[in-house]
Scaffold this motif. Structure first.
Motif: not given
Lengths: 259, 463
Positions: B317-322, B324-327
């Motif tokens: 779920q942390v990198i699900k949104d491509k 996102s800040v994390i990605c």
């Protein structure tokens, strides 16, 4: 030269200016409705200020490293060096030596501790008569603890008594310690706390501090003094404003300002 | 295994509540940090006497603007040759101090030293008017406004060195004569204060020293003593036993420094005085500890591909949104790692495939532009954006990923706690409290700055 005698009337007029200025300053800081009470900083405002603070991770890492090193957690300091890339502020090998001395005192091997200190740096005991005395006193305590009465008496007379002559405070300490011999049931001796573990710890931390100082390192970790600074600063600010405080340092939770 | 259990528990937890860009204050380049720290201290310092507003009729200031001499013939109290410094005393410090030397006490020895505000009447002695104070040579009196004069210290005359200072810690003025402290008194004047000296009879002449020359008074020793006074007050405050240990431990937990944590715990078990942990309970940051440790290691080693893989496996779920800040942070770090390895072609390819679509996001613009700019330099590590190749940049990404993983913990209620360790929260509180307190002291005094604190512990070690 004091020219005020003839100028007093004029001076009073001048005075009103700063008074006005002071009122102005006060109004700027306080909402008009509560000009008489303390300034209130709301939680939202405060949190915004907290967010704007810039704190560098490396600086926090250094603070943590300083704690591990000063408290003598040598393995942890070494692991932290690897995990965080923070360089320790002292040669890690010296921590091991220091901790061995400390441990010797903590487990009652005072003679061993004294020898180790002298191996490390013979000037430490030479320049710290009080520390040396406390170690000797601890040695006497340990002899009494294990019931080596004769040895204890001999040690007290030969080694400790002369030191009492040089210093009144030492003499009182010697008297208290020797009193332990008189009581068969030391629990009832008024100085029974000398036999407590806390006395060993006290001596051990004194030794620890002296070694650190001899290595030109601060004898106390930085973190506790910053925490105290936080208590102090919060108290000072509390006198002037109501704002969200942190009382519980283990959760660091903000409390709503008391209005 | 802990891993599966954790992953399962977090299926539904939102990962977007944490704004990792707020950690961005960390990756300011070291040069920027130095500049920011310096800016806090960069206040104009008085360096010479002000010749623009001086009462030119009664005194003349030397060409080097460091000395003043009485010109007129004094008849009354409004023909003083008074001179202020070229700017007010700085306030971002614990203490300000300056000195004057009485070169010639002249006819009446009416030289004086003190502080005045900008609106001071430039024909009067400091201390005669409100909002000013002065120590006068002819009687050794202290003057603190109209009608307020008191016997204070010795008189002073030719060849005496007199100093005046502001102690912002105790909010006091203090005066010295020939290197010894004469005394102090409460600082009741507000607003910027100008170092001020005056001459008031034929022949009087004095020179000022704003710090270019060594002071006669041991000002460093004075400051140290004043700070120790403050320190000893705060040293007497009660601190919960072992709270420091607890805070350090929770810091290690927060960032996933697991090996350090284990060593610390092992040492604490065998070490009698360190029977810590009691009373405070287990911090919530045990969550995902070994995963977070591994992710940090991978990122710190520059192995971003593996970090992506692990995240996909453990915390999808942390990198699900491509977008996102994390990605974004992970992709830009991957790009930076290509540059570091001097695989420029791969870097360009990677940027086209993975970074281009972030260009439309305003929040990422700064970091993205700088990262891409690395391509322009033959030796990127020596360029002005070379800090991107330093390990604090990796650490920033690792900390962001760590925060994102922590945010998947369903029992972690407060998003702040994902971003900030307990230690950091306390340090932030200290910084804000200290700067707010400064505001109440009319912006005077030392403000707490962690960077400065850890530097002083380094400095004291070296000296």
């Amino acid at each position: 030269m004091n020219p005020f005698v003839w100028r007093r009337g004029k001076a009073e007029k001048l005075l009103s200016l700063p008074v006005l200025e002071e009122c102005f300053c006060a109004c700027r800081q306080l909402p008009a409705s509560m000009a008489s009470s303390k300034k209130v900083v709301t939680r939202d405002e405060w949190e915004r200020k907290l967010r704007d603070v810039k704190i560098r991770k490396e600086d926090m890492n250094r603070l943590v490293m300083n704690f591990l090193v000063t408290e003598g957690f040598v393995d942890a300091a070494d692991k932290f060096r690897i995990e965080s890339g923070t360089q320790p502020d002292i040669d890690l090998a010296t921590i091991t030596d220091r901790m061995e001395v400390k441990k010797a005192v903590q487990s009652g091997n005072v003679q061993e501790a004294i020898e180790k200190i002298n191996d490390l740096n013979p000037t430490i005991l030479d320049t710290n008569p009080q520390l040396y005395f406390h170690l000797q006193q601890q040695k006497l305590i340990e002899l009494i603890r294990v019931g080596k009465i004769n040895e204890a008496l001999e040690f007290a007379q030969e080694e400790l008594a002369p030191r009492g002559e040089e210093n009144q405070a030492f003499l009182e300490e010697i008297e208290k310690t020797v009193a332990l011999l008189v009581f068969e049931d030391v629990k009832n001796c008024p100085y029974g706390e000398l036999l407590d573990v806390s006395q060993r710890l006290k001596t051990a931390s004194e030794v620890n501090a002296a070694i650190l100082t001899s290595q030109s390192h601060e004898k106390d970790p930085k973190l506790p003094s910053l925490l105290k600074m936080l208590i102090w600063t919060q108290n000072q600010l509390h006198e002037k404003a109501a704002y969200p405080r942190i009382s519980n340092f283990s959760t660091a939770a903000l409390e709503d300002p008391a209005i | 295994m802990v891993a599966n259990q954790e992953a399962a528990a977090t299926e539904s937890a939102p990962a977007a509540t944490v704004d990792a860009m707020r950690l961005a204050s960390r990756w300011r380049s070291p040069a920027e940090w130095e500049a920011a720290a310096a800016a806090l201290e960069a206040e104009p310092l008085p360096s010479q006497l002000n010749t623009d507003n001086s009462s030119g009729l009664f005194a003349v200031v030397s060409i080097d603007k460091m000395s003043v001499k009485y010109l007129g013939v004094n008849h009354h109290g409004h023909d003083v040759g008074v001179v202020q410094a070229d700017c007010p005393a700085p306030t971002h410090r614990a203490v300000y101090y300056f000195e004057m030397t009485v070169v010639n006490a002249g006819l009446k020895g009416q030289t004086s030293i003190g502080f005045t505000t900008e609106s001071f009447k430039m024909r009067r002695q400091p201390g005669w008017e409100s909002q000013s104070c002065g120590y006068h040579g002819d009687d050794g009196y202290l003057y603190r406004g109209p009608g307020k004069s008191e016997s204070f210290g010795p008189k002073f005359t030719s060849s005496d060195i007199i100093g005046a200072g502001i102690n912002y810690i105790s909010q006091e003025f203090f005066l010295t004569k020939n290197g010894s402290l004469v005394g102090g008194f409460p600082k009741d004047i507000k607003g910027p204060l100008y170092p001020t000296v005056a001459v008031h009879s034929p022949g009087e002449e004095l020179t000022v020293n704003f710090g270019k020359e060594q002071f006669c008074f041991d000002i460093e020793g004075y400051i140290l003593e004043e700070k120790m006074k403050q320190q000893s007050v705060s040293d007497k405050l009660y601190l919960q036993p072992d709270i420091s240990h607890w805070i350090v431990r929770s810091y290690l937990l927060h960032y996933g420094y697991q090996d350090t944590l284990n060593s610390l715990d092992m040492a604490s078990e065998t070490d009698p005085p360190a029977n810590h942990q009691n009373g405070y309970g287990e911090p919530p940051e045990m969550y995902g500890l070994s995963h977070r440790k591994m992710l940090r290691q991978l990122i710190m080693n520059g192995d971003i591909d593996s970090a992506f893989k692990r995240l996909e496996e453990w915390y999808p779920q942390v990198i699900k949104d491509k977008t996102s800040v994390i990605c974004f942070l992970l992709h830009s770090q991957r790009f930076i790692e290509y540059i570091r390895a001097e695989h420029l072609e791969d870097a360009v390819k990677y940027a086209r495939a993975n970074l281009a679509n972030f260009l439309t996001h305003k929040a990422f613009e700064g970091l993205l532009k700088e990262s891409v700019a690395l391509l322009a330099y033959e030796k990127p590590s020596e360029s002005c954006i070379g800090y991107l190749l330093d390990s604090p940049q990796r650490e920033f990404v690792a900390d962001a990923v760590n925060a994102a993983v922590l945010s998947t913990n369903p029992s972690m209620k407060d998003p702040e706690s994902c971003l900030y360790s307990c230690l950091e929260k306390l340090l932030r509180q200290l910084t804000v409290c200290s700067s707010e307190l400064r505001v109440f002291n009319n912006d005077q005094g030392d403000a707490f700055l962690l960077h400065k604190e850890v530097q002083t512990c380094e400095r004291s070690r070296r000296s």
